[in-house]
Design a protein around this motif. Structure first.
Motif, PDB file in Angstrom:
ATOM      1  N   ASN A 136      41.272  56.415  31.132  1.00  0.00           N
ATOM      2  CA  ASN A 136      42.653  55.821  30.919  1.00  0.00           C
ATOM      3  C   ASN A 136      43.403  55.714  32.234  1.00  0.00           C
ATOM      4  N   GLY A 137      43.991  54.457  32.410  1.00  0.00           N
ATOM      5  CA  GLY A 137      44.518  54.172  33.804  1.00  0.00           C
ATOM      6  C   GLY A 137      43.550  53.818  34.745  1.00  0.00           C
ATOM      7  N   SER A 138      42.418  53.505  34.551  1.00  0.00           N
ATOM      8  CA  SER A 138      41.415  52.934  35.530  1.00  0.00           C
ATOM      9  C   SER A 138      41.527  51.679  36.103  1.00  0.00           C
ATOM     10  N   GLY A 139      42.195  50.816  35.084  1.00  0.00           N
ATOM     11  CA  GLY A 139      42.185  49.551  35.651  1.00  0.00           C
ATOM     12  C   GLY A 139      41.505  48.559  34.709  1.00  0.00           C
ATOM     13  N   LYS A 140      40.865  49.172  33.551  1.00  0.00           N
ATOM     14  CA  LYS A 140      40.127  48.162  32.753  1.00  0.00           C
ATOM     15  C   LYS A 140      40.910  46.968  32.086  1.00  0.00           C
ATOM     16  N   THR A 141      42.242  47.452  31.560  1.00  0.00           N
ATOM     17  CA  THR A 141      42.884  46.495  31.044  1.00  0.00           C
ATOM     18  C   THR A 141      43.592  45.227  31.925  1.00  0.00           C
ATOM     19  N   THR A 142      43.737  45.885  32.963  1.00  0.00           N
ATOM     20  CA  THR A 142      44.308  45.037  34.415  1.00  0.00           C
ATOM     21  C   THR A 142      43.211  43.985  34.723  1.00  0.00           C
ATOM     22  N   LEU A 143      41.969  44.469  34.617  1.00  0.00           N
ATOM     23  CA  LEU A 143      40.838  43.620  35.090  1.00  0.00           C
ATOM     24  C   LEU A 143      40.737  42.490  33.886  1.00  0.00           C
ATOM     25  N   ILE A 144      40.831  42.967  32.793  1.00  0.00           N
ATOM     26  CA  ILE A 144      40.533  41.918  31.663  1.00  0.00           C
ATOM     27  C   ILE A 144      41.817  40.863  31.804  1.00  0.00           C
ATOM     28  N   LYS A 145      43.010  41.443  31.957  1.00  0.00           N
ATOM     29  CA  LYS A 145      44.295  40.518  31.832  1.00  0.00           C
ATOM     30  C   LYS A 145      44.104  39.610  33.108  1.00  0.00           C
ATOM     31  N   SER A 146      43.419  40.021  34.053  1.00  0.00           N
ATOM     32  CA  SER A 146      43.321  39.321  35.407  1.00  0.00           C
ATOM     33  C   SER A 146      42.500  37.944  35.048  1.00  0.00           C
ATOM     34  N   ILE A 147      41.381  38.342  34.486  1.00  0.00           N
ATOM     35  CA  ILE A 147      40.310  37.318  33.915  1.00  0.00           C
ATOM     36  C   ILE A 147      41.089  36.303  33.146  1.00  0.00           C
ATOM     37  N   LEU A 148      41.719  36.655  32.287  1.00  0.00           N
ATOM     38  CA  LEU A 148      42.484  35.689  31.201  1.00  0.00           C
ATOM     39  C   LEU A 148      43.646  35.004  31.805  1.00  0.00           C
ATOM     40  N   GLY A 149      44.149  35.325  33.048  1.00  0.00           N
ATOM     41  CA  GLY A 149      45.202  34.784  33.482  1.00  0.00           C
ATOM     42  C   GLY A 149      46.598  35.161  32.852  1.00  0.00           C
ATOM     43  N   LEU A 150      46.612  36.428  32.434  1.00  0.00           N
ATOM     44  CA  LEU A 150      47.826  37.009  31.861  1.00  0.00           C
ATOM     45  C   LEU A 150      48.668  37.610  32.706  1.00  0.00           C
ATOM     46  N   ILE A 151      48.209  38.057  33.955  1.00  0.00           N
ATOM     47  CA  ILE A 151      48.798  38.686  34.910  1.00  0.00           C
ATOM     48  C   ILE A 151      48.554  37.876  36.087  1.00  0.00           C
ATOM     49  N   LYS A 152      49.558  37.927  37.237  1.00  0.00           N
ATOM     50  CA  LYS A 152      49.126  37.090  38.216  1.00  0.00           C
ATOM     51  C   LYS A 152      48.582  37.991  39.405  1.00  0.00           C
ATOM     52  N   ILE A 153      47.468  38.174  40.011  1.00  0.00           N
ATOM     53  CA  ILE A 153      46.792  38.813  40.850  1.00  0.00           C
ATOM     54  C   ILE A 153      47.256  38.890  42.220  1.00  0.00           C
ATOM     55  N   SER A 154      47.216  40.070  42.998  1.00  0.00           N
ATOM     56  CA  SER A 154      47.971  39.867  44.298  1.00  0.00           C
ATOM     57  C   SER A 154      47.162  38.897  45.524  1.00  0.00           C
ATOM     58  N   SER A 155      45.755  39.309  45.264  1.00  0.00           N
ATOM     59  CA  SER A 155      44.879  38.497  46.069  1.00  0.00           C
ATOM     60  C   SER A 155      43.414  38.616  45.618  1.00  0.00           C
ATOM     61  N   GLY A 156      42.699  37.791  45.969  1.00  0.00           N
ATOM     62  CA  GLY A 156      41.190  37.875  45.795  1.00  0.00           C
ATOM     63  C   GLY A 156      40.994  36.406  44.876  1.00  0.00           C
ATOM     64  N   GLU A 157      39.738  36.267  44.335  1.00  0.00           N
ATOM     65  CA  GLU A 157      39.230  35.045  43.532  1.00  0.00           C
ATOM     66  C   GLU A 157      38.497  35.556  42.399  1.00  0.00           C
ATOM     67  N   ILE A 158      38.755  34.541  41.220  1.00  0.00           N
ATOM     68  CA  ILE A 158      38.109  34.847  39.792  1.00  0.00           C
ATOM     69  C   ILE A 158      37.587  33.686  39.668  1.00  0.00           C
ATOM     70  N   PHE A 159      36.076  33.638  39.281  1.00  0.00           N
ATOM     71  CA  PHE A 159      35.252  32.358  38.843  1.00  0.00           C
ATOM     72  C   PHE A 159      34.826  32.428  37.565  1.00  0.00           C
ATOM     73  N   VAL A 160      35.317  31.526  36.769  1.00  0.00           N
ATOM     74  CA  VAL A 160      34.784  31.589  35.162  1.00  0.00           C
ATOM     75  C   VAL A 160      33.888  30.244  35.078  1.00  0.00           C
ATOM     76  N   ASP A 161      32.548  30.417  34.932  1.00  0.00           N
ATOM     77  CA  ASP A 161      31.688  29.323  34.536  1.00  0.00           C
ATOM     78  C   ASP A 161      31.921  28.497  35.905  1.00  0.00           C
ATOM     79  N   LYS A 162      31.812  28.944  37.272  1.00  0.00           N
ATOM     80  CA  LYS A 162      32.036  28.246  38.453  1.00  0.00           C
ATOM     81  C   LYS A 162      33.420  27.630  38.663  1.00  0.00           C
ATOM     82  N   LEU A 163      34.300  27.881  37.727  1.00  0.00           N
ATOM     83  CA  LEU A 163      35.363  27.123  37.940  1.00  0.00           C
ATOM     84  C   LEU A 163      36.416  28.319  38.508  1.00  0.00           C
ATOM     85  N   ARG A 164      37.148  27.800  39.832  1.00  0.00           N
ATOM     86  CA  ARG A 164      38.045  29.000  40.410  1.00  0.00           C
ATOM     87  C   ARG A 164      39.269  29.033  39.802  1.00  0.00           C
TER      88      ARG A 164
END
Length: 242
Positions: free
Chosen positions: A36-64
């Motif tokens: 619990n509190g490890s970052g799982k939900t934050t990672l999922i919400k980052s992929i879904l665009g539900l939260i604004k990331i501080s830095s870095g890149e996420i690609f879904v199906d080669k789309l940044r």
């Protein structure tokens, strides 16, 4: 299909994700696990665009990801806790979401039938049990036949029969070549379906790879014991200040 580079997410002075680099293997079922509190939900919400990331890149199906949310049409998301308008009926909720995603016509209503949800169609959401809400939650995640499935604690609150039906559906979609990311605290329940493992703790990735490689590297006999050993080691290191 999903690639993450140097992803960071801070909440003030709290570091939720710390330079995450990880990729989901296409057409595989990946089990995201951590305390619990490890970052799982934050990672999922980052992929879904539900939260604004501080830095870095996420690609879904080669789309940044850059603020355009059209990629979400490729994803079926089942949150840990379902939240639907309380005064709508089950049927109205399903029709509302169909209208929102009207561009998708290749619908998959198998779980609606398997869970016998049609008998609940005229009931308002506020009158449903927690288990029935979770069935509706699952049915909607699969409804639009997505290429990617993200399932957060999918069997939580389900009775054994419904849980078994959902696991069968997950395996069926995996056999079709879907890319699936799921989390669960019931490790033994998902050992049979997981292929890839991502272990996250304190916002860091400590393992990413094949399930069998994790088991063999820890010297344990199954996934549950292997993950338990990793958690204990990270907890001890944290307590010792390492």
């Amino acid at each position: 299909m999903i690639k993450i580079n140097n992803l960071c997410k801070n909440y003030g002075d709290i570091i939720a994700l710390n330079s995450i680099n990880v990729s989901l293997v296409d057409e595989k079922l990946t089990y995201l696990v951590g305390p619990n509190g490890s970052g799982k939900t934050t990672l999922i919400k980052s992929i879904l665009g539900l939260i604004k990331i501080s830095s870095g890149e996420i690609f879904v199906d080669k789309l940044r990801l850059n603020g355009n949310f059209s990629y979400r049409e490729k994803i079926g998301y089942m949150p840990q806790v379902a939240s639907f308008p309380e005064n709508l009926t089950v049927e109205e909720v399903i029709e509302l979401i169909k209208n929102i995603r009207s561009s998708i016509t290749n619908l998959d209503d198998e779980l609606i039938n398997e869970f016998n949800l049609k008998k609940e169609f005229n009931k308002k959401i506020k009158a449903l049990s927690g288990g029935t809400k979770q069935k509706l939650n699952a049915a909607i995640a699969f409804l639009f036949n997505p290429k990617i499935l993200i399932l957060d604690e999918p069997t939580a609150g389900l009775d054994p029969i419904s849980s078994s039906l959902l696991k069968d559906k997950i395996l069926k979609e995996k056999s079709k070549g879907k890319t699936i990311l799921l989390t669960s605290h019931i490790i033994s329940e998902l050992e049979e379906v997981a292929e890839e493992i991502i272990f996250i703790c304190d916002g860091l990735i400590f393992f990413s790879g094949e399930k069998n490689n994790l088991i063999s590297s820890t010297g344990e006999k199954n996934l549950e014991r292997a993950i338990s050993k990793l958690m204990r080691e990270k907890s001890e290191n944290f307590s010792n200040g390492n």
